[in-house]
Design a protein around this motif. Structure first.
Motif, PDB file in Angstrom:
ATOM      1  N   ALA A 162       0.828  -1.207   0.000  1.00 51.42           N
ATOM      2  CA  ALA A 162       0.000   0.000   0.000  1.00 51.42           C
ATOM      3  C   ALA A 162       0.861   1.256   0.000  1.00 51.42           C
ATOM      4  O   ALA A 162       0.543   2.247  -0.667  1.00 51.42           O
ATOM      5  CB  ALA A 162      -0.922  -0.009   1.209  1.00 51.42           C
ATOM      6  N   GLU A 163       1.969   1.221   0.754  1.00 52.86           N
ATOM      7  CA  GLU A 163       2.871   2.376   0.808  1.00 52.86           C
ATOM      8  C   GLU A 163       3.604   2.580  -0.515  1.00 52.86           C
ATOM      9  O   GLU A 163       3.961   3.708  -0.877  1.00 52.86           O
ATOM     10  CB  GLU A 163       3.868   2.204   1.949  1.00 52.86           C
ATOM     11  CG  GLU A 163       3.243   2.280   3.335  1.00 52.86           C
ATOM     12  CD  GLU A 163       4.206   1.872   4.440  1.00 52.86           C
ATOM     13  OE1 GLU A 163       4.005   2.296   5.579  1.00 52.86           O
ATOM     14  OE2 GLU A 163       5.164   1.103   4.143  1.00 52.86           O
ATOM     15  N   MET A 164       3.834   1.474  -1.247  1.00 54.88           N
ATOM     16  CA  MET A 164       4.560   1.562  -2.503  1.00 54.88           C
ATOM     17  C   MET A 164       3.728   2.188  -3.614  1.00 54.88           C
ATOM     18  O   MET A 164       4.262   2.867  -4.495  1.00 54.88           O
ATOM     19  CB  MET A 164       4.995   0.159  -2.955  1.00 54.88           C
ATOM     20  CG  MET A 164       6.204  -0.401  -2.228  1.00 54.88           C
ATOM     21  SD  MET A 164       7.730   0.518  -2.545  1.00 54.88           S
ATOM     22  CE  MET A 164       7.783   0.535  -4.311  1.00 54.88           C
ATOM     23  N   GLU A 165       2.420   1.969  -3.574  1.00 55.54           N
ATOM     24  CA  GLU A 165       1.580   2.428  -4.674  1.00 55.54           C
ATOM     25  C   GLU A 165       1.647   3.950  -4.796  1.00 55.54           C
ATOM     26  O   GLU A 165       1.379   4.689  -3.849  1.00 55.54           O
ATOM     27  CB  GLU A 165       0.138   1.980  -4.485  1.00 55.54           C
ATOM     28  CG  GLU A 165      -0.728   2.288  -5.683  1.00 55.54           C
ATOM     29  CD  GLU A 165      -1.919   1.361  -5.828  1.00 55.54           C
ATOM     30  OE1 GLU A 165      -2.728   1.628  -6.723  1.00 55.54           O
ATOM     31  OE2 GLU A 165      -2.025   0.386  -5.058  1.00 55.54           O
ATOM     32  N   GLY A 166       2.015   4.412  -5.975  1.00 58.49           N
ATOM     33  CA  GLY A 166       2.127   5.836  -6.235  1.00 58.49           C
ATOM     34  C   GLY A 166       3.435   6.458  -5.802  1.00 58.49           C
ATOM     35  O   GLY A 166       3.660   7.657  -6.017  1.00 58.49           O
ATOM     36  N   MET A 167       4.339   5.659  -5.197  1.00 53.86           N
ATOM     37  CA  MET A 167       5.630   6.203  -4.779  1.00 53.86           C
ATOM     38  C   MET A 167       6.448   6.632  -5.996  1.00 53.86           C
ATOM     39  O   MET A 167       7.150   7.652  -5.964  1.00 53.86           O
ATOM     40  CB  MET A 167       6.404   5.160  -3.966  1.00 53.86           C
ATOM     41  CG  MET A 167       7.734   5.659  -3.432  1.00 53.86           C
ATOM     42  SD  MET A 167       8.608   4.407  -2.447  1.00 53.86           S
ATOM     43  CE  MET A 167       7.523   4.258  -1.018  1.00 53.86           C
ATOM     44  N   PHE A 168       6.379   5.835  -7.070  1.00 54.75           N
ATOM     45  CA  PHE A 168       7.026   6.177  -8.331  1.00 54.75           C
ATOM     46  C   PHE A 168       5.955   6.234  -9.413  1.00 54.75           C
ATOM     47  O   PHE A 168       4.880   5.649  -9.276  1.00 54.75           O
ATOM     48  CB  PHE A 168       8.086   5.143  -8.703  1.00 54.75           C
ATOM     49  CG  PHE A 168       9.161   4.974  -7.674  1.00 54.75           C
ATOM     50  CD1 PHE A 168      10.091   5.967  -7.462  1.00 54.75           C
ATOM     51  CD2 PHE A 168       9.241   3.818  -6.919  1.00 54.75           C
ATOM     52  CE1 PHE A 168      11.087   5.820  -6.499  1.00 54.75           C
ATOM     53  CE2 PHE A 168      10.232   3.656  -5.962  1.00 54.75           C
ATOM     54  CZ  PHE A 168      11.153   4.660  -5.750  1.00 54.75           C
ATOM     55  N   GLY A 169       6.258   6.911 -10.493  1.00 52.97           N
ATOM     56  CA  GLY A 169       5.279   7.039 -11.563  1.00 52.97           C
ATOM     57  C   GLY A 169       5.840   6.631 -12.905  1.00 52.97           C
ATOM     58  O   GLY A 169       6.580   5.666 -13.043  1.00 52.97           O
ATOM     59  N   VAL A 170       5.518   7.412 -13.914  1.00 51.19           N
ATOM     60  CA  VAL A 170       5.942   7.144 -15.286  1.00 51.19           C
ATOM     61  C   VAL A 170       7.359   7.660 -15.504  1.00 51.19           C
ATOM     62  O   VAL A 170       7.746   8.708 -14.958  1.00 51.19           O
ATOM     63  CB  VAL A 170       4.967   7.804 -16.276  1.00 51.19           C
ATOM     64  CG1 VAL A 170       5.526   7.829 -17.690  1.00 51.19           C
ATOM     65  CG2 VAL A 170       3.626   7.085 -16.247  1.00 51.19           C
ATOM     66  N   SER A 171       8.136   6.937 -16.289  1.00 54.44           N
ATOM     67  CA  SER A 171       9.483   7.373 -16.664  1.00 54.44           C
ATOM     68  C   SER A 171       9.621   7.306 -18.178  1.00 54.44           C
ATOM     69  O   SER A 171       8.964   6.499 -18.844  1.00 54.44           O
ATOM     70  CB  SER A 171      10.553   6.488 -16.011  1.00 54.44           C
ATOM     71  OG  SER A 171      10.418   5.139 -16.443  1.00 54.44           O
ATOM     72  N   VAL A 172      10.478   8.152 -18.722  1.00 55.02           N
ATOM     73  CA  VAL A 172      10.719   8.158 -20.156  1.00 55.02           C
ATOM     74  C   VAL A 172      12.161   8.569 -20.415  1.00 55.02           C
ATOM     75  O   VAL A 172      12.720   9.410 -19.699  1.00 55.02           O
ATOM     76  CB  VAL A 172       9.728   9.102 -20.874  1.00 55.02           C
ATOM     77  CG1 VAL A 172       9.875  10.534 -20.375  1.00 55.02           C
ATOM     78  CG2 VAL A 172       9.906   9.051 -22.377  1.00 55.02           C
ATOM     79  N   SER A 173      12.772   7.941 -21.424  1.00 55.37           N
ATOM     80  CA  SER A 173      14.164   8.237 -21.783  1.00 55.37           C
ATOM     81  C   SER A 173      14.302   8.273 -23.306  1.00 55.37           C
ATOM     82  O   SER A 173      13.607   7.536 -24.016  1.00 55.37           O
ATOM     83  CB  SER A 173      15.121   7.172 -21.226  1.00 55.37           C
ATOM     84  OG  SER A 173      15.017   7.060 -19.833  1.00 55.37           O
ATOM     85  N   THR A 174      15.197   9.111 -23.786  1.00 52.79           N
ATOM     86  CA  THR A 174      15.527   9.135 -25.210  1.00 52.79           C
ATOM     87  C   THR A 174      17.028   9.317 -25.375  1.00 52.79           C
ATOM     88  O   THR A 174      17.686   9.950 -24.540  1.00 52.79           O
ATOM     89  CB  THR A 174      14.815  10.287 -25.960  1.00 52.79           C
ATOM     90  OG1 THR A 174      15.238  11.541 -25.418  1.00 52.79           O
ATOM     91  CG2 THR A 174      13.315  10.155 -25.859  1.00 52.79           C
ATOM     92  N   MET A 175      17.555   8.766 -26.454  1.00 51.66           N
ATOM     93  CA  MET A 175      18.958   8.955 -26.810  1.00 51.66           C
ATOM     94  C   MET A 175      19.025   9.203 -28.310  1.00 51.66           C
ATOM     95  O   MET A 175      18.434   8.455 -29.090  1.00 51.66           O
ATOM     96  CB  MET A 175      19.798   7.737 -26.436  1.00 51.66           C
ATOM     97  CG  MET A 175      21.307   7.979 -26.562  1.00 51.66           C
ATOM     98  SD  MET A 175      21.959   7.686 -28.224  1.00 51.66           S
ATOM     99  CE  MET A 175      22.089   5.906 -28.236  1.00 51.66           C
TER     100      MET A 175
END
Length: 320
Positions: free
Chosen positions: A289-302
């Motif tokens: 329950a504590e983990m949910e929403g702790m991190f979100g979306v990530s995106v990377s480009t090179m």
């Protein structure tokens, strides 16, 4: 080709609940030798049609391997002369006989987009299976689920290769819903509907082939869903050599996997010398329950610019 590599810079910031990184390597155009490989035209930064919202991450590498091979061969032969040219010839002639076409053409038939899709790991099931087999946590790698896929320009050479490889894998190329499939322990390879798929883990092949047969739409798809809308606000979706997007909102990413693994392990699953460490991890790691929403979306480009290589990434990290 590497002689003019210059300045290197790395920047990190955390602001407004978003962690950003930027890496720059100076390598001005025109680039020569092996560095020419990175100057190929880039594909659009978007998920393939078959990717569903169930994917926790997707990576696209934009590269024509046939052209890359030709650049490699030209560069090395120019440096090594006839001896190196003969080495390439010695390798390419039997390869052409086995593949049915020239090696660069075979590699180019993969297309220029190489996709890596990860599905949520089945950690609880993998730990239970390891315990039932008397292996403790030794089979935790079975939790991984994902696929590498290509939209090929010609199925024929890949079907030929799979037919030749199948007996070596202890089976044969079977027809499954219009795809030629070879199944091996913990994985499978399939070709059909102009796609080649290499899958690992429970039901990864089935999920990927289902998306190829009937591409998801709307919120059911990755490209039209919430994760891509949020990613578009983090970084511009310019064509790139590498594009990656992930959504750790529900799973918590790597930390979430570690938490779930620790939560499912029992003292008898690990050697005695690690049991105190396991108990400590259980005490300090957050709950589901504590983990949910702790991190979100990530995106990377090179991508490569006229000045050099630019790598950018952004990751939602909402404040507690």
């Amino acid at each position: 080709g590497l002689g003019s590599v210059g300045l290197f810079a790395w920047r990190q910031t955390l602001d407004g609940g978003i962690f950003r990184q930027g890496v720059f390597l100076s390598k001005p155009a025109p680039r020569r030798g092996l560095m020419e490989i990175l100057d190929q035209e880039c594909d659009p930064s978007e998920p393939p049609p078959f990717a569903s919202h169930e994917a926790v991450s997707l990576t696209q590498i934009s590269l024509d391997l046939g052209k890359a091979y030709q650049t490699l061969r030209t560069t090395l032969v120019a440096a090594g002369g006839d001896e190196v040219a003969n080495m390439f010839m010695t390798a390419e002639v039997p390869a052409q006989g086995w593949l049915g076409l020239e090696l660069p053409r075979f590699l180019s038939a993969l297309g220029s987009r190489h996709w890596i899709v990860d599905y949520p790991p089945k950690i609880t099931a993998a730990v239970a299976a390891g315990r039932e087999a008397g292996q403790g946590a030794a089979r935790r790698g079975d939790a991984n689920r994902g696929a590498v896929a290509w939209q090929v320009t010609d199925e024929a050479p890949f079907r030929k290769v799979l037919q030749q490889v199948a007996p070596l894998a202890g089976g044969r190329l079977e027809d499954e819903q219009g795809f030629g499939v070879i199944r091996v322990p913990s994985g499978a390879v399939a070709v059909g509907m102009n796609h080649l798929v290499v899958a690992i883990g429970d039901d990864s092949l089935e999920r990927t082939l289902a998306g190829i047969r009937n591409p998801p739409a709307g919120e059911a798809s990755l490209r039209e869903g919430d994760a891509m809308r949020r990613a578009a606000k983090l970084l511009p979706r310019d064509p790139a050599r590498l594009f990656a997007v992930g959504d750790a909102t529900r799973t918590g990413g790597t930390l979430g996997s570690l938490r779930e693994m620790a939560a499912n392990l029992e003292p008898d699953d690990v050697p005695e010398r690690y049991r105190e460490l396991l108990a400590g991890l259980k005490d300090v790691l957050p709950t589901a329950a504590e983990m949910e929403g702790m991190f979100g979306v990530s995106v990377s480009t090179m991508r490569m610019t006229d000045e050099g290589l630019v790598l950018r990434s952004a990751w939602e990290m909402p404040p507690p």
